[in-house]
Write an enzyme that holds these catalytic residues in place. Structure first.
Site: not given
Ligand code: ADP
Ligand code: ASP
Ligand code: MG
Length: 815
Positions: A682, A611, A555, A678, A606, A797, A667, A579
């Site tokens: 990361k 991705a 989710t 985002d 990971e 993806g 998103e 995240k």
């Protein structure tokens, strides 16, 4: 001469008894056969219940007896031709009448002595053996019946009488020296005292009857016929992967049965061991199966562990205090008092300091034991030299058993680390002096998990079962389920990983199946599932308490990310593409990492960056091997890359962002991508994984969006603002053209500082040719100084993200 014993399920009804008769008839062609039978399935329990009710003045015992009567009459009618029935039916009725008279007596007196109870319980075997003997006579004239009470003599320790072997052996030998019938049927379990009162040999005691007779007659074999294919490597009702043991020594079988393998009543081995009579355990319902062969010389196997067994309902009593050190006789006094109270001690450990001694007994003995011990040590307790004993109930003993374990190092290490990894708390440990067993006391709630984990570790060829609990089955989740379905067989065969999905949930519904959800029909099952609740989901995972459990978060939900703590504390691993947790305050991130270490529960994410690309794993390996990350440069947003790669004179910024949404690259709320949040999350995660402390506010984020676009309240408003500010975006594009550069949204970390933002990338830069929705990361480290370590590939993806989650799950499986 052979002795065959048939248990309760083997003689549960006429259908089963016919199988028994076939087996006996077959064997009787070659040998004289003595058949020992149990009561019909559950009858002993039912008689016990009826007696208790009668003694408690509860008239419903009469209904119970009526049921017992009907059950036996029906069985008889189905086994005997009508013409022969009448005399036999009256005999059964007479037996039942006698039983009823005894129960009436209990009812009137409101009392049930151990002696009366034994007499009442004896009726189960009396009835079954009578019916079976008569049924056998129909086809086998040379057969007869003998009441075991006339042959097996005991003391009058009702409930579990001790056999007087001198008398018993003589009586048996004498009877059979005259009896020339091909088959003799005898009731198991029952015996009589020297003064002729009915006694019993203890629950499950029919096995023992058969062994006593076999030993007295020097039989060639003893065969115990039951409802499973032999003695298994663990209780097959609890461990589905358990396998029958082909051959095993008397001592090992004894040890397993002492530690709870109910298939054999523990005292059974002793008489046949002394005479070296081979003992077989066979399945009445699959006579062609090999079963288990118990003897003095089992075939050697490479596995030093033969089986795992357990005893439930155990209480630990610990006696401790300075007064016990060096004082001879404390243990003697302790065991003396327990023996006086007829309390069976199942487990003993003593710390070498002699400061404490700990014993395991049955729960039902706990109260008496506690009072008796405290009384025996009254003076020391008053003088504060010894503490009142500590009583812990609802525990369970698990034991690894094997003759050869003593010649192998590290087995106990393996046993305890396996349990530890699955968060099974061990209360006490003992290794039998014979070194044929290693046993541990654990909580009853962990028993299923412990048995299954140990079984997997010691018997399943290193196959590991992973139990997944999946929350979130949108685009990525669906792909994940699809990939598991495709790969399950391969993983099992090649990597020895057995993946099972135990639960799935979306925001509306959830569904659990302890045996694993069918991956072809999960959608339909979920649609019919119970209403989703995050807390309920957690409780169910805890309650199921399965080994190698993994929570998979697919989710992007904050609430879900707050559940990790509860899972990790239960040693449930967490795999997530969400995240939020790893990008939350540093203290929370650190806390989760610590919990993961403390509870030995993997925490893998990971897919939080790039991705399915192995970016985080690479950082981890760099750090673990002693490298240091000094600088990171990266394009980490597949969606922004897609947008800036497609945005040109022909395609407006608005249209490209729309398209990215349609293709599932952004998103659900596109501002999360376009604001840079985002990407900031990361790079933050990469920085943290590189060993630096940082929080999201410390990352400079200069948005390329006009502030008004970011203040919009809905997706529609946001898209409208992109049209409104079209000139602003076109301006950025023209500037890039004029600089002969391309637009890339870059995340950077250097000298302890991090930033994210749109940059003009010149032709000679590695980012310039980055296509589609690709990601790229450059790590400059102590070892990669001039030429950075570069990771590049599709960074967004559903399929690649799902495969990244899958890879994390496999990582756990391979540990
Ligand atoms: P019977 O009525 O034939 O005497 P029991 O119920 O006494 O049968 O014993 C057989 C049962 O023992 C099996 O059905 C199985 O559930 C249980 N059991 C427990 N541990 C083991 C084990 N290690 N191997 C085989 N059976 C076991
Ligand atoms: N019928 C007795 C019991 O249930 C003895 C046996 O089945 O072995 O305990
Ligand atoms: Mg039994």
């Amino acid at each position: 001469m052979k002795v065959l014993k048939f248990g309760g399920t083997s003689v549960a009804n006429a259908t089963n008894i016919k199988l028994v008769l076939d087996i006996v008839a077959n064997k009787a062609k070659q040998d004289k056969i003595i058949v020992v039978v149990s009561a019909l399935s559950k009858v002993t329990d039912t008689l016990h219940l009826a007696a208790a009710k009668a003694a408690a003045n509860d008239e419903s015992f009469k209904e119970i007896i009526a049921d017992i009567e009907k059950m036996h009459l029906d069985t008889l009618k189905q086994l005997i031709p009508v013409s022969e029935q009448s005399g036999l039916l009256s005999h059964v009725k007479r037996i039942i009448n006698h039983l009823e008279t005894l129960l009436d007596g209990c009812y009137l007196l409101g009392e049930l002595s151990a002696r009366t109870l034994d007499t009442i319980l004896s009726f189960g075997e009396l009835l079954s053996s009578y019916i079976i003997a008569e049924a056998l006579k129909q086809n086998l004239k040379s057969s007869s019946y003998k009441d075991s009470r006339e042959l097996i003599r005991t003391n009058n320790n009702f409930g579990k009488a001790t056999v007087n072997f001198d008398v018993t052996n003589l009586l048996i030998a004498e009877f059979f020296s005259f009896n020339k019938d091909q088959v003799v049927v005898m009731p198991g379990f029952i015996s009589s005292s020297t003064d002729g009162i009915s006694t019993t040999l203890g629950r499950g005691g029919s096995d023992y009857t058969a062994a006593i007779v076999a030993a007295a007659l020097d039989a060639s074999d003893l065969e115990i016929w039951t409802d499973v294919n032999g003695m298994f490597t663990a209780n097959p009702k609890i461990v589905k992967q358990a396998q029958p043991i082909a051959t095993i020594s008397y001592q090992e079988a004894m040890e397993l049965s002492h530690f709870g393998a109910k298939v054999l009543y523990p005292p059974t081995i002793q008489p046949v061991l002394q005479k070296n009579i081979p003992l077989y355990i066979k399945n009445t319902f699959s006579p062609e199966e090999e079963g288990t062969y118990i003897s003095n010389n089992p075939i050697a196997t490479t596995n030093p562990v033969k089986g795992i067994s357990h005893i439930e309902k155990i209480t630990l009593i610990t006696l401790e205090g300075s007064g016990m050190i060096g004082v001879t006789g404390s243990s003697k006094r302790l065991f003396e008092v327990l023996s006086q109270m007829h309390i069976n001690v199942i487990f003993i450990t003593q710390a070498s300091s002699e400061h404490s001694i700990c014993i395991g007994i049955q729960n039902e003995d706990a109260e008496i034991a506690e009072i008796a011990i405290n009384k025996a040590f009254e003076i020391e307790i008053d003088q504060n030299k010894v503490d009142p004993c500590i009583v812990e109930q609802n525990l369970c003993i698990i034991a690894l058993v094997g003759e050869n374990m003593k010649n192998h190092q590290g087995l106990s290490g393996k046993m305890f680390s396996t349990l530890g990894k699955n968060n099974v708390n061990i209360r006490a440990i003992a290794q039998g002096a014979s070194e044929r067993n290693i046993s541990a006391v654990i909580n009853e709630r962990d028993v299923k998990k412990a048995l299954n984990t140990l079984h997997e570790r010691f018997f399943e060829d290193n196959t590991k079962q992973l139990n997944l609990f999946v929350m979130g089955v949108g685009n990525v989740g669906e792909k994940f389920m699809e990939q598991i379905n495709q790969q399950r067989k391969f993983l099992k065969e090649n990597l020895k990983i057995n993946l099972r999905i135990i639960a799935v949930s979306n925001s509306r519904k959830m569904h659990f199946d302890e045996d694993g959800i069918d991956l072809k029909t999960w959608q339909a099952v979920l649609a019919d599932g119970e209403p989703a609740s995050q807390q309920e989901f957690v409780s169910k995972v805890k309650k199921l308490n399965l080994r190698n459990s993994i929570f998979v978060d697919i989710t992007a939900n904050q609430g879900v990310s707050q559940l990790y703590e509860q899972f990790l504390k239960e040693s449930v691993g967490v795999v997530t593409c969400n995240k939020i947790a790893c990008a939350s305050e540093f203290s929370n991130y650190k806390h989760l990492k610590n919990l993961s270490r403390q509870y030995n529960a993997p925490f893998l994410f990971e897919t939080n960056v790039g991705a399915g690309l192995p970016i985080i794993d690479t950082v981890k390996n760099l750090i673990a091997s002693g490298d240091k990350v000094n600088k990171i440069q990266a394009v980490l947003s597949g969606s922004l890359n897609f947008i800036f790669n497609n945005f040109d004179e022909k395609n407006s910024f608005h249209d490209v962002v729309k398209e990215a949404g349609v293709q599932g690259f952004t998103e659900p709320d596109p501002t999360i991508d376009l604001s840079g949040i985002d990407v900031a999350r990361k790079i933050l995660i990469l920085i943290r994984e590189s060993g630096y402390t940082m929080d999201i506010e410390e990352i400079a984020n200069e948005s390329f969006l006009p502030p008004a676009c970011l203040q919009t309240k809905s997706n529609e408003e946001f898209f409208a603002s992109l049209i409104e500010y079209a000139a602003h975006f076109d301006g950025i594009y023209q500037e890039a053209l004029s600089k002969d550069s391309r637009l890339k949204y870059v995340a950077q970390f250097e000298n302890g500082k991090a930033s994210v933002g749109l940059q003009f990338i010149p032709k000679d830069h590695p980012f310039y040719n980055l296509e589609g929705k690709d990601n790229i990361v450059l790590f400059y480290t102590d070892r990669y100084v001039d030429q950075p370590l570069l990771i590049k590939g599709a960074g967004a993806g559903a399929a690649v993200t799902a495969s990244g989650i899958f890879a994390d799950v496999i990582r756990i499986g391979n540990v």
